[in-house]
Design a protein around this motif. Sequence first.
Motif, PDB file in Angstrom:
ATOM      1  N   THR A 168      29.338  32.585  45.939  1.00  0.00           N
ATOM      2  CA  THR A 168      28.308  32.620  44.904  1.00  0.00           C
ATOM      3  C   THR A 168      26.986  32.293  45.579  1.00  0.00           C
ATOM      4  O   THR A 168      26.891  31.321  46.327  1.00  0.00           O
ATOM      5  CB  THR A 168      28.600  31.564  43.819  1.00  0.00           C
ATOM      6  OG1 THR A 168      29.889  31.819  43.271  1.00  0.00           O
ATOM      7  CG2 THR A 168      27.559  31.610  42.715  1.00  0.00           C
ATOM      8  N   PRO A 183      24.024  40.275  46.354  1.00  0.00           N
ATOM      9  CA  PRO A 183      24.771  39.953  45.139  1.00  0.00           C
ATOM     10  C   PRO A 183      25.876  38.923  45.347  1.00  0.00           C
ATOM     11  O   PRO A 183      26.421  38.407  44.370  1.00  0.00           O
ATOM     12  CB  PRO A 183      25.367  41.305  44.733  1.00  0.00           C
ATOM     13  CG  PRO A 183      25.488  42.052  46.025  1.00  0.00           C
ATOM     14  CD  PRO A 183      24.315  41.610  46.851  1.00  0.00           C
ATOM     15  N   ASN A 240      17.007  45.502  50.675  1.00  0.00           N
ATOM     16  CA  ASN A 240      17.962  44.994  49.696  1.00  0.00           C
ATOM     17  C   ASN A 240      19.214  44.549  50.444  1.00  0.00           C
ATOM     18  O   ASN A 240      19.992  45.381  50.900  1.00  0.00           O
ATOM     19  CB  ASN A 240      18.335  46.073  48.666  1.00  0.00           C
ATOM     20  CG  ASN A 240      17.196  46.379  47.738  1.00  0.00           C
ATOM     21  OD1 ASN A 240      16.521  45.483  47.264  1.00  0.00           O
ATOM     22  ND2 ASN A 240      16.962  47.652  47.494  1.00  0.00           N
ATOM     23  N   ASP A 259      26.717  38.723  51.107  1.00  0.00           N
ATOM     24  CA  ASP A 259      26.165  37.361  51.067  1.00  0.00           C
ATOM     25  C   ASP A 259      24.998  37.195  52.031  1.00  0.00           C
ATOM     26  O   ASP A 259      24.765  36.131  52.585  1.00  0.00           O
ATOM     27  CB  ASP A 259      27.257  36.331  51.352  1.00  0.00           C
ATOM     28  CG  ASP A 259      27.850  36.468  52.742  1.00  0.00           C
ATOM     29  OD1 ASP A 259      27.691  37.540  53.356  1.00  0.00           O
ATOM     30  OD2 ASP A 259      28.470  35.504  53.221  1.00  0.00           O
TER      31      ASP A 259
END
Length: 90
Positions: free
Chosen positions: A51, A45, A4, A8
Amino acid sequence: MKLNPLSDRVVLKQVEAEEKTKSGIILADSAKEKPQEAEVIAVGPGTKDVTMQVKAGQKVVYSKYAGTNVKLDDEEYIIVKQDDILAIVE
């Protein structure tokens, strides 16, 4: 076990190197060029400034010397920053 990525970071699995040239010549392992195309396995995330633009399952092209190689359960992965991904292959 599952990777996981944090922040970024993106986990990639490299596409297999070509075994043969277009003309049919079979390449020795030492002659195979490391492919720069990979499949996105997992995406972090992001951050408040970044983003995430890639999703799991997409094929991408990444920078040649980017990332950290990780071996997990006999599989090899590369963990890169999203900035090291150059393009999404469609």
